[in-house]
Each structure stands twice: as structure tokens, then as C-alpha cells.
Design a protein around this motif. Structure first.
Motif, PDB file in Angstrom:
ATOM      1  N   VAL A  17      56.868  67.236  -6.983  1.00 51.85           N
ATOM      2  CA  VAL A  17      56.995  68.691  -7.003  1.00 51.85           C
ATOM      3  C   VAL A  17      58.445  69.079  -7.296  1.00 51.85           C
ATOM      4  O   VAL A  17      59.376  68.302  -7.041  1.00 51.85           O
ATOM      5  N   SER A  64      53.274  79.689 -10.406  1.00 50.49           N
ATOM      6  CA  SER A  64      52.512  79.045 -11.470  1.00 50.49           C
ATOM      7  C   SER A  64      53.181  79.187 -12.832  1.00 50.49           C
ATOM      8  O   SER A  64      52.862  78.452 -13.772  1.00 50.49           O
ATOM      9  N   LYS A  65      54.107  80.130 -12.953  1.00 48.63           N
ATOM     10  CA  LYS A  65      54.799  80.358 -14.222  1.00 48.63           C
ATOM     11  C   LYS A  65      56.057  79.496 -14.356  1.00 48.63           C
ATOM     12  O   LYS A  65      56.671  79.443 -15.414  1.00 48.63           O
ATOM     13  N   ASN A  67      58.410  75.921 -14.159  1.00 48.64           N
ATOM     14  CA  ASN A  67      58.264  74.534 -14.592  1.00 48.64           C
ATOM     15  C   ASN A  67      58.033  73.631 -13.392  1.00 48.64           C
ATOM     16  O   ASN A  67      58.652  73.797 -12.342  1.00 48.64           O
ATOM     17  N   GLY A  68      57.140  72.677 -13.549  1.00 47.51           N
ATOM     18  CA  GLY A  68      56.884  71.733 -12.474  1.00 47.51           C
ATOM     19  C   GLY A  68      55.923  72.266 -11.432  1.00 47.51           C
ATOM     20  O   GLY A  68      55.590  73.447 -11.413  1.00 47.51           O
ATOM     21  N   LYS A  69      55.489  71.365 -10.549  1.00 48.86           N
ATOM     22  CA  LYS A  69      54.562  71.736  -9.486  1.00 48.86           C
ATOM     23  C   LYS A  69      55.299  72.333  -8.293  1.00 48.86           C
ATOM     24  O   LYS A  69      56.470  72.043  -8.054  1.00 48.86           O
ATOM     25  N   THR A  70      54.566  73.127  -7.549  1.00 53.87           N
ATOM     26  CA  THR A  70      55.087  73.706  -6.314  1.00 53.87           C
ATOM     27  C   THR A  70      54.236  73.203  -5.156  1.00 53.87           C
ATOM     28  O   THR A  70      53.011  73.349  -5.178  1.00 53.87           O
ATOM     29  N   ASP A  92      47.569  78.766 -11.386  1.00 58.30           N
ATOM     30  CA  ASP A  92      47.268  77.526 -12.108  1.00 58.30           C
ATOM     31  C   ASP A  92      47.126  76.399 -11.085  1.00 58.30           C
ATOM     32  O   ASP A  92      48.102  76.005 -10.456  1.00 58.30           O
ATOM     33  N   GLN A  94      46.771  73.339 -11.487  1.00 56.51           N
ATOM     34  CA  GLN A  94      47.539  72.154 -11.854  1.00 56.51           C
ATOM     35  C   GLN A  94      49.021  72.272 -11.487  1.00 56.51           C
ATOM     36  O   GLN A  94      49.741  71.282 -11.471  1.00 56.51           O
ATOM     37  N   LYS A  95      49.464  73.492 -11.212  1.00 53.97           N
ATOM     38  CA  LYS A  95      50.871  73.707 -10.855  1.00 53.97           C
ATOM     39  C   LYS A  95      51.089  73.705  -9.336  1.00 53.97           C
ATOM     40  O   LYS A  95      52.200  73.948  -8.871  1.00 53.97           O
TER      41      LYS A  95
END
Length: 324
Positions: A17, A64-65, A67-70, A92, A94-95
């Protein structure tokens, strides 16, 4: 809480993340607030206790906007909101790296104060790992004790359950808090005469200062441009010209989230005037259950909401007139 922090450090360190969405300590022991943490050093301010009532699902719209996961910490009731946002294509999946955190009920500082507790310096028993059913509150006037259940938010007394509807992993145990029926309060108001109902809501909604806290915190209020922010008509004004306008905002907002509200209770939790705004939404939920069959928004990401799914068994509009 240590488990959550350690896991957050691991996920940040291995690059799983890019940031962590949780709660940070405030300047008082009962006012933690949502926050992003991007480094191990930042996590020194991370907290998770009974006062972390904020539903973090809505913050994932903007996350979700990025970069990368949270990594996002979601309580069981929050996961319903996240599922609903997935269904509406507002977040998202996937995010997000979802850590389902345990919950033993969230505390309401206003309920504590209403029970005569003033000058609060410190509160013991609010940590998620505490097994005690009693809060020990240090005040400038001495120590006070209060039953944990007597200090909980209304929504925790009618909890939908302690199962997470969506998660990547779970940390921490939950404790059952339900000790009341969800629609009892709605039924009490339904039993009133029309004049009594009008007087009740007139009294409550007259307190509204149009701060928009309910709209801003509500996960179902996720429009990019809210109708109440339009400057083309009077909906954006703060002062009410007449008594109708102080009701219009809340009634229209309730209609906008009908069938999508998960009954997370954020609207009432954040209202600085203490207006029980959840009653509007819960009334609609009760009516939907009775007219279209039981439905819980956010219980999954696939089902179609009753108000957007036509069937031949749907109740006719005339039913409303017949019921009065």
C-alpha cells in the motif's frame, strides 16, 4: 491497536500500500479524526478506540483516484457503505486493501456529557482491547464511572451485526452490542397523530443550522455536484426564509439516499445540533422492507436495490394514500 499499526507498517514497508487511512489522535481524548498516514513515522499518531466512530468508506472515493493502494480500516458497519459505493462505481476495489477492525460499540461524547460528566481529562476503558464494561473518566472534579453501554451511539444499540461484509484481512475481536430493535423508534413516531408527527419534526429540524455536516459525512451523498450547492436557486442558503425551507433540505436528502442508505448513522453522529436525522432514512428503510421485501443496502455488491428493480409484485403508488 498495536496489531493494526504493526500490520500497517508491514504493508507500507513492502509496498503493498502507498498510504493508510485510519484515525489520528486529536487534542482531546474523545475527538480522534480521519487521517492518512504515508510513513512509519506518521503512524505514531494513529489511534483506534471507542471514539473512532467516523465511517471511512466515503474517504475512499478520493483515495481511489490516487496512485497505489490505500489500506483502509473499516468497522463492520462501515463495510456496508463500502459495498454500496462499489455497487455505484464510486470506489475502486482494486485500489483498496481493507482491514476489517473489531468493534465493541462506538462511544458518544454528547451522551457522556448529558449524564453530568464535565471537565473531562482522560477516559479509560475506551480502547478496543479493553474488556471492561465500565468507563473510568478522570475529570477536573474527580473520577467518574459510567457503563460502556450507556455511553454508546444510538446506532450501536441496534447494530446490524459484527460480521464484515468485505475485507482483505481482519484484526481484532468484536463484541455484540445490540440490545434494542432497529425500527422501534420509527414505530413510536408512526403511532403519533399527524399533528404530533409534524410538531416532533418541526421541533427537531428547527435546530438545523445548515452546516451540511450530515451531507458531507454521508457515504450515500457522493454526487460530484450536490444539488444543494447550486447557486441557481435558494437551496444553498444557510438562513431559512420560512419553516418549509428548514425541512426541505433534510426531506429531499432523505429521498435522494432512499434504497441506498445503509443506516450507518453518520448523519446523526456528526450533527452539532443533535438532530436524530437517521429517523428519516430508517423510516424509508422500514417502508421498503414492508412494501418490497427485506433489503439491506450494502450487504453485497451485486443485488439491485428495490427502487431500481421493477417487478410485477411491486407495491402500487396508491398504497401510500391508503396507508395515510
Amino acid at each position: 491497536m498495536a496489531q493494526v499499526i504493526n500490520r500497517a507498517k508491514e504493508l507500507l514497508a513492502d509496498g503493498t500500500v502507498a498510504r493508510v487511512l485510519g484515525w489520528k489522535a486529536g487534542d482531546l481524548p474523545y475527538n480522534p479524526e480521519p487521517a492518512y498516514f504515508e510513513t512509519e513515522e506518521d503512524l505514531k499518531d494513529f489511534v483506534y478506540n471507542g471514539f473512532c466512530g467516523a465511517n471511512l468508506s466515503k474517504y475512499m472515493i478520493e483515495a481511489s483516484k490516487l496512485n497505489g493502494k490505500t489500506m483502509v480500516c473499516l468497522k463492520p458497519c462501515d463495510t456496508y457503505s463500502f459495498n454500496q459505493l462499489i455497487k455505484e462505481h464510486r470506489v475502486d476495489r482494486q485500489k483498496a486493501y481493507i482491514v476489517g477492525v473489531g468493534c465493541k460499540g462506538k462511544l458518544d461524547i454528547e451522551r457522556i456529557k448529558k449524564q453530568g460528566v464535565k471537565g473531562i481529562q482522560n477516559i479509560e476503558g475506551a480502547e478496543i482491547t479493553d474488556e471492561a464494561d465500565t468507563l473510568k473518566i478522570q475529570t477536573i472534579y474527580g473520577e467518574k464511572t459510567l457503563a460502556y453501554a450507556d455511553a454508546m451511539l444510538e446506532r450501536c444499540h441496534v447494530c446490524k451485526g459484527k460480521d464484515h461484509m468485505i475485507f482483505d484481512e481482519q484484526i481484532g475481536e468484536s463484541k455484540e452490542t445490540k440490545d434494542a430493535e432497529r425500527f422501534d423508534e420509527v414505530a413510536r413516531i408512526e403511532a403519533m397523530s399527524p399533528e404530533e408527527k409534524f410538531a416532533f419534526f418541526q421541533s427537531e429540524l428547527s435546530k438545523c443550522i445548515r452546516c451540511n455536516a450530515c451531507r458531507n459525512a454521508c457515504p450515500a451523498c457522493s454526487c460530484r455536484k450536490c444539488v444543494f450547492d447550486s447557486n441557481k436557486f435558494d437551496s444553498s442558503q444557510k438562513a431559512n426564509v420560512d419553516s418549509f425551507e428548514e425541512k426541505m433540505f433534510h426531506i429531499i436528502r432523505a429521498f435522494h439516499v432512499a434504497g441506498r442508505c445503509t443506516d450507518c448513522g453518520e448523519c446523526s453522529r456528526v450533527c452539532p445540533q443533535g438532530i436524530p436525522l437517521h429517523l428519516f432514512n430508517r423510516k424509508f428503510i422500514k417502508d421498503i422492507d414492508e412494501l418490497y421485501g427485506e433489503y439491506q443496502a450494502g450487504a453485497d455488491t451485486e443485488s439491485t436495490a428495490p427502487l431500481t428493480d421493477y417487478t410485477f409484485e411491486d407495491a402500487e403508488p396508491s398504497i401510500v394514500g391508503k396507508r395515510g
